[in-house]
Design an enzyme around this catalytic site. Structure first.
Site, PDB file in Angstrom:
ATOM      1  N   PHE A 157      -6.540   1.725  -1.582  1.00 25.79           N
ATOM      2  CA  PHE A 157      -7.423   0.677  -1.077  1.00 25.79           C
ATOM      3  C   PHE A 157      -8.873   1.130  -0.992  1.00 25.79           C
ATOM      4  O   PHE A 157      -9.746   0.328  -0.655  1.00 25.79           O
ATOM      5  CB  PHE A 157      -6.953   0.226   0.312  1.00 25.79           C
ATOM      6  CG  PHE A 157      -5.722  -0.627   0.291  1.00 25.79           C
ATOM      7  CD1 PHE A 157      -5.806  -1.979   0.001  1.00 25.79           C
ATOM      8  CD2 PHE A 157      -4.483  -0.079   0.557  1.00 25.79           C
ATOM      9  CE1 PHE A 157      -4.664  -2.771  -0.018  1.00 25.79           C
ATOM     10  CE2 PHE A 157      -3.330  -0.861   0.547  1.00 25.79           C
ATOM     11  CZ  PHE A 157      -3.426  -2.219   0.257  1.00 25.79           C
ATOM     12  N   HIS A 213      -3.984  15.602  -0.340  1.00 23.85           N
ATOM     13  CA  HIS A 213      -3.678  14.705   0.766  1.00 23.85           C
ATOM     14  C   HIS A 213      -3.239  15.489   2.003  1.00 23.85           C
ATOM     15  O   HIS A 213      -2.963  16.687   1.923  1.00 23.85           O
ATOM     16  CB  HIS A 213      -2.588  13.710   0.368  1.00 23.85           C
ATOM     17  CG  HIS A 213      -3.090  12.581  -0.479  1.00 23.85           C
ATOM     18  ND1 HIS A 213      -3.335  12.721  -1.826  1.00 23.85           N
ATOM     19  CD2 HIS A 213      -3.401  11.301  -0.165  1.00 23.85           C
ATOM     20  CE1 HIS A 213      -3.775  11.560  -2.311  1.00 23.85           C
ATOM     21  NE2 HIS A 213      -3.815  10.678  -1.320  1.00 23.85           N
ATOM     22  N   LYS A 245       2.040  13.402   3.899  1.00 23.21           N
ATOM     23  CA  LYS A 245       2.303  12.486   2.777  1.00 23.21           C
ATOM     24  C   LYS A 245       3.613  12.889   2.114  1.00 23.21           C
ATOM     25  O   LYS A 245       3.796  14.034   1.702  1.00 23.21           O
ATOM     26  CB  LYS A 245       1.160  12.519   1.771  1.00 23.21           C
ATOM     27  CG  LYS A 245       1.331  11.484   0.656  1.00 23.21           C
ATOM     28  CD  LYS A 245       0.074  11.328  -0.161  1.00 23.21           C
ATOM     29  CE  LYS A 245       0.256  10.317  -1.288  1.00 23.21           C
ATOM     30  NZ  LYS A 245       0.658   8.981  -0.803  1.00 23.21           N
ATOM     31  N   GLY A 264       0.803  -1.206   0.000  1.00 26.23           N
ATOM     32  CA  GLY A 264       0.000   0.000   0.000  1.00 26.23           C
ATOM     33  C   GLY A 264       0.840   1.261   0.000  1.00 26.23           C
ATOM     34  O   GLY A 264       0.314   2.360  -0.132  1.00 26.23           O
TER      35      GLY A 264
END
Length: 258
Positions: free
Chosen positions: A122, A149, A153, A93
């Site tokens: 996901f 985001h 991040k 991920g």
């Protein structure tokens, strides 16, 4: 019982994954990896005594079926190779893998005869966004992407935005965009095969994406929003359950959605 190792278990997504494993009857946590884990006593992290905590990839972990990776862009490639080498199916991920690294991992997975799954996002809504955007691109070649985001991040653009651009480029007709001059470098965003990608990093956001299409006298916007990280856990559970059915290292959660 599916035996799982979680890489990046101390981060926010890693912690969500640990909670998911606790709540899922046929999941069992057998290992937790973080290079920053100075203490290898599982009880120090609230884990069961039977869980192996390790901070070095030279350590052979306990036998496991699936390696769930929510680490960092800098470490994910080596983590994935380690999992494949030990015949543990990776569910990745973590974003930040380059195209060449993905190609190399696919080749290495074949050599090790071990399948796995790389998941740009996901969230079911994000998977559907990419599907819808790819379909729309056959009619609207003029397109730009905005991804938003949280401020922590580390990579830009996001893996989801890049994956969206790649899927759009597969069906998008060649389109010569008008020439422009940036009076401030970077104002028009990153360029992936003529598709502009703009990245926003701000507190208060989790994960959001807009795909903007423009046509003669009309426009189309496709948007998805993930308001909490809990929303990703449905996809994580699906990936862990279904990765064993794959025959090779595959990119995209849509490949295991039935």
């Amino acid at each position: 019982m599916i035996k799982i190792i979680v890489a990046g278990f101390r981060g926010s997504m890693g912690q969500k994954t640990l909670n998911l494993i606790k709540k899922t009857a046929d999941f069992k946590l057998v290992g937790a990896f973080s290079p920053d884990a100075t203490d290898t006593d599982p009880t120090s992290y609230g884990l069961d005594t039977g869980v192996q905590v390790f901070n070095n990839l030279n350590v052979m972990p306990t036998k496991a079926d699936v390696w769930v990776d929510f680490s960092t862009p800098a470490g994910v490639f080596d983590n994935a190779k380690f999992a494949l080498k030990n015949h543990i199916r990776p569910v990745i991920g973590t974003s930040g893998l380059t195209d060449q690294q993905v190609t190399d991992l696919k080749t290495y997975a074949k050599e090790q005869n071990t399948a796995g799954l790389i998941v740009p996002n996901f969230g079911i809504s994000a998977v559907l966004l990419m599907k819808f955007a790819k379909e729309a691109a056959t009619y609207f070649p003029d397109v730009e992407i905005i991804e938003m985001h949280h401020e922590d991040k580390l990579d830009a653009p996001s893996g989801t935005a890049l994956s969206t651009a790649k899927q759009i480029s597969e069906v998008r007709e060649a389109n010569d965009a008008p020439k422009f001059k940036e009076t401030l470098e970077g104002a028009r965003g990153a360029d992936y095969k003529g598709i502009r990608i703009h990245s926003v990093r701000l507190p208060g956001y989790v994960a959001h994406e807009q795909v903007l299409f423009g046509g003669q006298g009309e426009a189309l916007t496709i948007r998805q929003d993930s308001f909490t990280r809990d929303s990703f856990m449905t996809g994580v559970a699906v990936a862990v359950h279904k990765v064993g059915a794959l025959k090779e290292l595959t990119v995209g959660l849509e490949n295991v959605l039935s």
